[in-house]
Design a protein around this motif. Sequence first.
Motif, PDB file in Angstrom:
ATOM      1  N   GLN A  98     -38.042  17.555   9.279  1.00  0.00           N
ATOM      2  CA  GLN A  98     -37.345  18.697   9.248  1.00  0.00           C
ATOM      3  C   GLN A  98     -35.842  18.216   9.781  1.00  0.00           C
ATOM      4  OE1 GLN A  98     -39.079  21.297  11.669  1.00  0.00           O
ATOM      5  NE2 GLN A  98     -40.989  22.128  10.273  1.00  0.00           N
ATOM      6  N   ALA A  99     -35.866  17.483  10.746  1.00  0.00           N
ATOM      7  CA  ALA A  99     -34.550  17.093  11.267  1.00  0.00           C
ATOM      8  C   ALA A  99     -33.716  16.302  10.389  1.00  0.00           C
ATOM      9  CB  ALA A  99     -34.487  16.355  12.789  1.00  0.00           C
ATOM     10  N   THR A 100     -34.357  15.410   9.702  1.00  0.00           N
ATOM     11  CA  THR A 100     -34.054  14.518   8.671  1.00  0.00           C
ATOM     12  C   THR A 100     -33.381  15.182   7.333  1.00  0.00           C
ATOM     13  OG1 THR A 100     -35.306  12.507   9.195  1.00  0.00           O
ATOM     14  CG2 THR A 100     -34.365  12.427   7.041  1.00  0.00           C
ATOM     15  N   LYS A 101     -33.945  16.016   7.169  1.00  0.00           N
ATOM     16  CA  LYS A 101     -33.402  17.223   5.746  1.00  0.00           C
ATOM     17  C   LYS A 101     -32.135  17.725   6.549  1.00  0.00           C
ATOM     18  CE  LYS A 101     -37.828  17.980   3.844  1.00  0.00           C
ATOM     19  NZ  LYS A 101     -38.787  19.201   3.406  1.00  0.00           N
ATOM     20  N   ALA A 102     -32.305  18.328   7.683  1.00  0.00           N
ATOM     21  CA  ALA A 102     -31.002  18.777   8.129  1.00  0.00           C
ATOM     22  C   ALA A 102     -29.767  17.963   8.246  1.00  0.00           C
ATOM     23  CB  ALA A 102     -31.226  19.512   9.325  1.00  0.00           C
ATOM     24  N   LEU A 103     -29.842  16.944   8.843  1.00  0.00           N
ATOM     25  CA  LEU A 103     -28.967  15.793   8.945  1.00  0.00           C
ATOM     26  C   LEU A 103     -28.412  15.296   7.456  1.00  0.00           C
ATOM     27  CD1 LEU A 103     -30.265  13.329  11.781  1.00  0.00           C
ATOM     28  CD2 LEU A 103     -28.125  14.651  12.030  1.00  0.00           C
ATOM     29  N   ASN A 104     -29.352  15.315   6.511  1.00  0.00           N
ATOM     30  CA  ASN A 104     -28.869  14.867   5.314  1.00  0.00           C
ATOM     31  C   ASN A 104     -28.042  15.900   4.694  1.00  0.00           C
ATOM     32  OD1 ASN A 104     -30.127  12.242   5.121  1.00  0.00           O
ATOM     33  ND2 ASN A 104     -31.972  13.076   4.218  1.00  0.00           N
ATOM     34  N   ALA A 105     -28.481  17.105   4.722  1.00  0.00           N
ATOM     35  CA  ALA A 105     -27.782  18.243   4.227  1.00  0.00           C
ATOM     36  C   ALA A 105     -26.476  18.582   4.829  1.00  0.00           C
ATOM     37  CB  ALA A 105     -28.785  19.614   4.400  1.00  0.00           C
ATOM     38  N   GLU A 106     -26.355  18.506   6.373  1.00  0.00           N
ATOM     39  CA  GLU A 106     -25.384  18.906   7.173  1.00  0.00           C
ATOM     40  C   GLU A 106     -24.131  17.765   7.411  1.00  0.00           C
ATOM     41  OE1 GLU A 106     -26.755  21.387  10.433  1.00  0.00           O
ATOM     42  OE2 GLU A 106     -28.209  21.832   9.160  1.00  0.00           O
ATOM     43  N   VAL A 107     -24.901  16.582   7.482  1.00  0.00           N
ATOM     44  CA  VAL A 107     -23.914  15.398   8.036  1.00  0.00           C
ATOM     45  C   VAL A 107     -23.750  14.382   6.740  1.00  0.00           C
ATOM     46  CG1 VAL A 107     -23.391  13.512   9.659  1.00  0.00           C
ATOM     47  CG2 VAL A 107     -24.604  16.101  10.268  1.00  0.00           C
ATOM     48  N   PHE A 108     -24.953  13.770   6.333  1.00  0.00           N
ATOM     49  CA  PHE A 108     -24.989  12.422   5.653  1.00  0.00           C
ATOM     50  C   PHE A 108     -24.390  12.755   4.011  1.00  0.00           C
ATOM     51  CE2 PHE A 108     -28.193  11.112   8.989  1.00  0.00           C
ATOM     52  CZ  PHE A 108     -27.147  10.702   9.749  1.00  0.00           C
ATOM     53  N   SER A 109     -25.023  13.801   3.667  1.00  0.00           N
ATOM     54  CA  SER A 109     -24.531  13.985   2.182  1.00  0.00           C
ATOM     55  C   SER A 109     -23.225  14.329   1.822  1.00  0.00           C
ATOM     56  CB  SER A 109     -25.441  14.989   1.483  1.00  0.00           C
ATOM     57  OG  SER A 109     -25.244  16.173   2.029  1.00  0.00           O
ATOM     58  N   SER A 110     -22.580  14.961   2.973  1.00  0.00           N
ATOM     59  CA  SER A 110     -21.051  15.286   2.881  1.00  0.00           C
ATOM     60  C   SER A 110     -20.291  14.817   3.964  1.00  0.00           C
ATOM     61  CB  SER A 110     -20.834  16.959   2.760  1.00  0.00           C
ATOM     62  OG  SER A 110     -21.487  17.390   3.919  1.00  0.00           O
ATOM     63  N   PRO A 111     -19.972  13.766   4.044  1.00  0.00           N
ATOM     64  CA  PRO A 111     -19.228  13.174   5.244  1.00  0.00           C
ATOM     65  C   PRO A 111     -17.707  13.349   5.284  1.00  0.00           C
ATOM     66  CG  PRO A 111     -19.461  11.336   3.571  1.00  0.00           C
ATOM     67  CD  PRO A 111     -20.490  12.676   3.208  1.00  0.00           C
ATOM     68  N   ASP A 112     -17.146  14.374   4.234  1.00  0.00           N
ATOM     69  CA  ASP A 112     -15.727  14.838   4.210  1.00  0.00           C
ATOM     70  C   ASP A 112     -14.821  13.455   3.947  1.00  0.00           C
ATOM     71  OD1 ASP A 112     -16.602  17.389   4.511  1.00  0.00           O
ATOM     72  OD2 ASP A 112     -16.532  17.383   6.735  1.00  0.00           O
ATOM     73  N   PHE A 113     -15.084  12.709   2.877  1.00  0.00           N
ATOM     74  CA  PHE A 113     -14.337  11.724   2.924  1.00  0.00           C
ATOM     75  C   PHE A 113     -13.205  12.174   1.561  1.00  0.00           C
ATOM     76  CE2 PHE A 113     -17.361   8.908   4.761  1.00  0.00           C
ATOM     77  CZ  PHE A 113     -16.461   8.339   5.652  1.00  0.00           C
ATOM     78  N   SER A 114     -12.901  13.431   1.440  1.00  0.00           N
ATOM     79  CA  SER A 114     -12.086  13.876   0.368  1.00  0.00           C
ATOM     80  C   SER A 114     -10.995  12.835   0.011  1.00  0.00           C
ATOM     81  CB  SER A 114     -11.599  15.194   0.628  1.00  0.00           C
ATOM     82  OG  SER A 114     -10.954  15.220   1.720  1.00  0.00           O
ATOM     83  N   GLY A 115     -10.851  12.462  -0.997  1.00  0.00           N
ATOM     84  CA  GLY A 115      -9.667  11.656  -1.486  1.00  0.00           C
ATOM     85  C   GLY A 115      -9.759  10.091  -0.960  1.00  0.00           C
ATOM     86  N   ILE A 116     -11.040   9.786  -0.489  1.00  0.00           N
ATOM     87  CA  ILE A 116     -10.989   8.409   0.016  1.00  0.00           C
ATOM     88  C   ILE A 116     -12.116   7.915  -0.863  1.00  0.00           C
ATOM     89  CG2 ILE A 116     -11.926   6.999   1.654  1.00  0.00           C
ATOM     90  CD1 ILE A 116     -10.798   8.728   3.686  1.00  0.00           C
ATOM     91  N   ASP A 117     -11.801   6.511  -1.432  1.00  0.00           N
ATOM     92  CA  ASP A 117     -12.933   5.898  -2.199  1.00  0.00           C
ATOM     93  C   ASP A 117     -13.901   5.065  -1.560  1.00  0.00           C
ATOM     94  OD1 ASP A 117     -12.229   3.471  -4.776  1.00  0.00           O
ATOM     95  OD2 ASP A 117     -14.171   4.681  -4.125  1.00  0.00           O
ATOM     96  N   LEU A 118     -14.984   5.755  -1.295  1.00  0.00           N
ATOM     97  CA  LEU A 118     -16.056   5.023  -0.460  1.00  0.00           C
ATOM     98  C   LEU A 118     -16.408   3.798  -1.000  1.00  0.00           C
ATOM     99  CD1 LEU A 118     -18.442   8.026   0.334  1.00  0.00           C
ATOM    100  CD2 LEU A 118     -16.947   6.761   1.922  1.00  0.00           C
ATOM    101  N   ASP A 119     -16.570   3.709  -2.321  1.00  0.00           N
ATOM    102  CA  ASP A 119     -16.770   2.303  -2.658  1.00  0.00           C
ATOM    103  C   ASP A 119     -15.614   1.065  -2.343  1.00  0.00           C
ATOM    104  OD1 ASP A 119     -18.750   3.197  -4.335  1.00  0.00           O
ATOM    105  OD2 ASP A 119     -17.547   3.422  -6.186  1.00  0.00           O
ATOM    106  N   SER A 120     -14.612   1.541  -1.971  1.00  0.00           N
ATOM    107  CA  SER A 120     -13.739   0.366  -1.358  1.00  0.00           C
ATOM    108  C   SER A 120     -13.629   0.370   0.177  1.00  0.00           C
ATOM    109  CB  SER A 120     -12.288   0.789  -1.781  1.00  0.00           C
ATOM    110  OG  SER A 120     -11.716   2.025  -1.341  1.00  0.00           O
ATOM    111  N   LEU A 121     -13.944   1.483   0.621  1.00  0.00           N
ATOM    112  CA  LEU A 121     -14.073   1.445   2.231  1.00  0.00           C
ATOM    113  C   LEU A 121     -15.278   0.881   2.903  1.00  0.00           C
ATOM    114  CD1 LEU A 121     -13.093   2.871   4.803  1.00  0.00           C
ATOM    115  CD2 LEU A 121     -14.425   4.942   4.581  1.00  0.00           C
ATOM    116  N   LEU A 122     -16.424   0.875   2.331  1.00  0.00           N
ATOM    117  CA  LEU A 122     -17.733   0.529   2.801  1.00  0.00           C
ATOM    118  C   LEU A 122     -17.846  -0.978   2.909  1.00  0.00           C
ATOM    119  CD1 LEU A 122     -20.347   3.151   1.225  1.00  0.00           C
ATOM    120  CD2 LEU A 122     -19.571   3.060   3.420  1.00  0.00           C
TER     121      LEU A 122
END
Length: 136
Positions: A98-122
């Motif tokens: 249950q906690a993993t579902k919450a973390l995925n939904a609230e944090v990990f699936s939307s890290p607020d990287f608007s305008g940032i290209d994750l493919d170049s950052l990672l």
Amino acid sequence: MISVMRIHQLFLARVDAALKPFALTFSRYEVLTLLSFTRAGTLPMSKISARLQVHATSTTNSVDRLEKAGLVARRSHPDDRRTTLVDLTDAGRELAAQATKALNAEVFSSPDFSGIDLDSLLPHLETLRSGLEAGA
């Protein structure tokens, strides 16, 4: 460096907020999740510390609280009385899911990287992490 540390604080605050309804800290969540990844749902205390890269005292503290909540149980190793095993309970496995579902939904699936290209950052972050771990 200060920006990296501040980003860490901000992400940790989001993680803490997502775990709060489950009465979990991130360190306790990590123990539950690690145990849930094992075939039998059990590990020696020393392996938990090693795999999470934390001091044995931190592991003991987390396991103490998880045990009080009925999420894990301690027992002696059947072949080595010096070793204490930590077993994930059914309640612990369910709470971790249950906690993993919450973390995925609230944090990990939307890290607020608007305008940032994750493919170049990672790749840059992976290089930084590898370098720091090699020097540790």
